[in-house]
Design a protein around this motif. Structure first.
Motif, PDB file in Angstrom:
ATOM      1  N   UNK A  28       4.698   5.573   6.487  1.00  0.00           N
ATOM      2  CA  UNK A  28       5.654   4.504   6.203  1.00  0.00           C
ATOM      3  C   UNK A  28       4.994   3.144   6.099  1.00  0.00           C
ATOM      4  N   UNK A  29       3.874   2.948   6.799  1.00  0.00           N
ATOM      5  CA  UNK A  29       3.220   1.639   6.800  1.00  0.00           C
ATOM      6  C   UNK A  29       2.365   1.412   5.567  1.00  0.00           C
ATOM      7  N   UNK A  30       2.119   2.431   4.755  1.00  0.00           N
ATOM      8  CA  UNK A  30       1.279   2.277   3.575  1.00  0.00           C
ATOM      9  C   UNK A  30      -0.190   2.418   3.875  1.00  0.00           C
ATOM     10  N   UNK A  31      -0.529   2.812   5.077  1.00  0.00           N
ATOM     11  CA  UNK A  31      -1.926   2.952   5.478  1.00  0.00           C
ATOM     12  C   UNK A  31      -2.602   4.096   4.730  1.00  0.00           C
ATOM     13  N   UNK A  32      -1.835   5.010   4.180  1.00  0.00           N
ATOM     14  CA  UNK A  32      -2.405   6.151   3.478  1.00  0.00           C
ATOM     15  C   UNK A  32      -2.957   5.770   2.109  1.00  0.00           C
ATOM     16  N   UNK A  33      -2.799   4.512   1.704  1.00  0.00           N
ATOM     17  CA  UNK A  33      -3.387   4.054   0.446  1.00  0.00           C
ATOM     18  C   UNK A  33      -4.903   4.069   0.504  1.00  0.00           C
ATOM     19  N   UNK A  34      -5.473   4.188   1.689  1.00  0.00           N
ATOM     20  CA  UNK A  34      -6.921   4.235   1.824  1.00  0.00           C
ATOM     21  C   UNK A  34      -7.486   5.416   1.071  1.00  0.00           C
ATOM     22  N   UNK A  35      -6.771   6.527   1.021  1.00  0.00           N
ATOM     23  CA  UNK A  35      -7.231   7.703   0.298  1.00  0.00           C
ATOM     24  C   UNK A  35      -7.325   7.429  -1.186  1.00  0.00           C
ATOM     25  N   UNK A  36      -6.348   6.729  -1.739  1.00  0.00           N
ATOM     26  CA  UNK A  36      -6.379   6.369  -3.157  1.00  0.00           C
ATOM     27  C   UNK A  36      -7.547   5.442  -3.433  1.00  0.00           C
ATOM     28  N   UNK A  37      -7.803   4.529  -2.516  1.00  0.00           N
ATOM     29  CA  UNK A  37      -8.933   3.621  -2.678  1.00  0.00           C
ATOM     30  C   UNK A  37     -10.245   4.387  -2.661  1.00  0.00           C
ATOM     31  N   UNK A  38     -10.352   5.384  -1.813  1.00  0.00           N
ATOM     32  CA  UNK A  38     -11.571   6.192  -1.754  1.00  0.00           C
ATOM     33  C   UNK A  38     -11.775   6.949  -3.059  1.00  0.00           C
ATOM     34  N   UNK A  39     -10.705   7.472  -3.632  1.00  0.00           N
ATOM     35  CA  UNK A  39     -10.805   8.182  -4.914  1.00  0.00           C
ATOM     36  C   UNK A  39     -11.253   7.220  -6.006  1.00  0.00           C
ATOM     37  N   UNK A  40     -10.734   6.003  -5.993  1.00  0.00           N
ATOM     38  CA  UNK A  40     -11.154   5.008  -6.981  1.00  0.00           C
ATOM     39  C   UNK A  40     -12.646   4.722  -6.855  1.00  0.00           C
ATOM     40  N   UNK A  41     -13.140   4.609  -5.621  1.00  0.00           N
ATOM     41  CA  UNK A  41     -14.570   4.349  -5.421  1.00  0.00           C
ATOM     42  C   UNK A  41     -15.418   5.520  -5.918  1.00  0.00           C
ATOM     43  N   UNK A  42     -14.943   6.730  -5.726  1.00  0.00           N
ATOM     44  CA  UNK A  42     -15.678   7.902  -6.203  1.00  0.00           C
ATOM     45  C   UNK A  42     -15.743   7.886  -7.730  1.00  0.00           C
ATOM     46  N   UNK A  43     -14.642   7.548  -8.380  1.00  0.00           N
ATOM     47  CA  UNK A  43     -14.627   7.498  -9.843  1.00  0.00           C
ATOM     48  C   UNK A  43     -15.545   6.395 -10.346  1.00  0.00           C
ATOM     49  N   UNK A  44     -15.482   5.223  -9.733  1.00  0.00           N
ATOM     50  CA  UNK A  44     -16.349   4.118 -10.132  1.00  0.00           C
ATOM     51  C   UNK A  44     -17.808   4.504  -9.941  1.00  0.00           C
ATOM     52  N   UNK A  45     -18.124   5.145  -8.821  1.00  0.00           N
ATOM     53  CA  UNK A  45     -19.503   5.567  -8.563  1.00  0.00           C
ATOM     54  C   UNK A  45     -19.972   6.575  -9.597  1.00  0.00           C
TER      55      UNK A  45
END
Length: 83
Positions: A28-45
């Motif tokens: 509910x707090x939106x803290x799970x957005x960290x997973x999406x951010x990690x996926x973005x970093x993997x794609x950028x890498x």
């Protein structure tokens, strides 16, 4: 059971309820957005690694071509000529 202060008498069940409440609160707090951010970093890498690979291949091809030119020049060299 009134939120955080409860006891079912079963330690395992109490732990599971507390664990699941924490997961729901994080969702509910939106803290799970960290997973999406990690996926973005993997794609950028991955894109950066691909670009570096292409640049390395181009440089390798240019160096190989230059090395062959130098090798051919050395093989056909004599005292009175230049390449």
């Amino acid at each position: 059971m009134n939120g955080r202060n409860f006891s079912t008498g079963n330690a395992g069940l109490d732990f599971m309820i507390t664990f699941l409440q924490g997961r729901v609160q994080r969702a509910r707090s939106g803290e799970l957005d960290r997973g999406a951010s990690a996926v973005e970093w993997v794609i950028i890498s991955a894109v950066v690694v691909a670009i570096v690979g292409v640049v390395a291949a181009v440089i390798n091809a240019a160096l190989d071509k230059g090395a062959h030119k130098v090798s051919d020049c050395i093989e056909g060299a004599d005292a009175g000529s230049t390449c």
